[in-house]
Design a protein around this motif. Sequence first.
Motif, PDB file in Angstrom:
ATOM      1  N   GLY A   1     -20.080   4.710  28.663  1.00 49.39           N
ATOM      2  CA  GLY A   1     -19.795   3.657  27.685  1.00 49.39           C
ATOM      3  C   GLY A   1     -18.404   3.784  27.091  1.00 49.39           C
ATOM      4  N   SER A   2     -18.025   4.989  26.702  1.00 45.81           N
ATOM      5  CA  SER A   2     -16.708   5.170  26.092  1.00 45.81           C
ATOM      6  C   SER A   2     -15.587   4.964  27.104  1.00 45.81           C
ATOM      7  CB  SER A   2     -16.596   6.545  25.433  1.00 45.81           C
ATOM      8  OG  SER A   2     -16.748   7.584  26.368  1.00 45.81           O
TER       9      SER A   2
ATOM     10  N   THR B   1     -11.792   5.872  21.126  1.00 49.34           N
ATOM     11  CA  THR B   1     -12.744   5.797  22.231  1.00 49.34           C
ATOM     12  C   THR B   1     -12.220   6.563  23.440  1.00 49.34           C
ATOM     13  OG1 THR B   1     -13.423   3.637  21.398  1.00 49.34           O
ATOM     14  CG2 THR B   1     -14.127   4.197  23.604  1.00 49.34           C
TER      15      THR B   1
ATOM     16  N   ILE C   1     -22.242   2.110  18.358  1.00 47.10           N
ATOM     17  CA  ILE C   1     -21.649   3.100  19.259  1.00 47.10           C
ATOM     18  C   ILE C   1     -21.344   4.421  18.580  1.00 47.10           C
ATOM     19  CG2 ILE C   1     -20.687   1.383  20.843  1.00 47.10           C
ATOM     20  CD1 ILE C   1     -17.929   1.898  19.490  1.00 47.10           C
TER      21      ILE C   1
ATOM     22  N   TRP D   1     -22.272   7.834  20.101  1.00 47.28           N
ATOM     23  CA  TRP D   1     -21.539   8.403  21.232  1.00 47.28           C
ATOM     24  C   TRP D   1     -20.787   9.656  20.805  1.00 47.28           C
ATOM     25  CZ3 TRP D   1     -18.616   3.585  23.580  1.00 47.28           C
ATOM     26  CH2 TRP D   1     -19.539   2.708  24.141  1.00 47.28           C
TER      27      TRP D   1
END
Length: 149
Positions: free
Chosen positions: A6-7, A61, A140, A143
């Motif tokens: 995802g990141s 990110t 998010i 994460w």
Amino acid sequence: MRAFTGSTYLTAVLLNEILGQVKEILTPELGRTNLVSALMHERTLDRTAATLAVWELYERTGCLALALQAQLLNDPRPHVATLAAQLPQWIPAALNYMTDAARYMEIPGHGTLTPLTVTLTDTPVFWHRENLTPPPFSDIAWWWDQAAR
């Protein structure tokens, strides 16, 4: 694994949002909206401040993706280690595509933009690479907790 993928992908998406705003500015009649303009509206920011906010999120990110990659490179499962080594190549690949592809460089009614010259560096401008504080986005933020494991 989910946080890493995802990141990594979000880092490439955020670059798209930063560079893609050129089309939004030049062709407002097409009704395109990206993250920069959404932040302008939501937080009452000017375009520069909103772009910098997205850039900071991009760096945060990206730093997370690199930290998670470091953890996964030594995974005993060969397919996980291979993914960790190869997936972050999406980030410079996306940047290269966005600074050279007709989709981004040809603006209807405005001609063709001059391709950008971009230099990649592993040193963030706004964010310290070791600072893995999650951003204020609950969807998010988890994460970043994965980097501590």
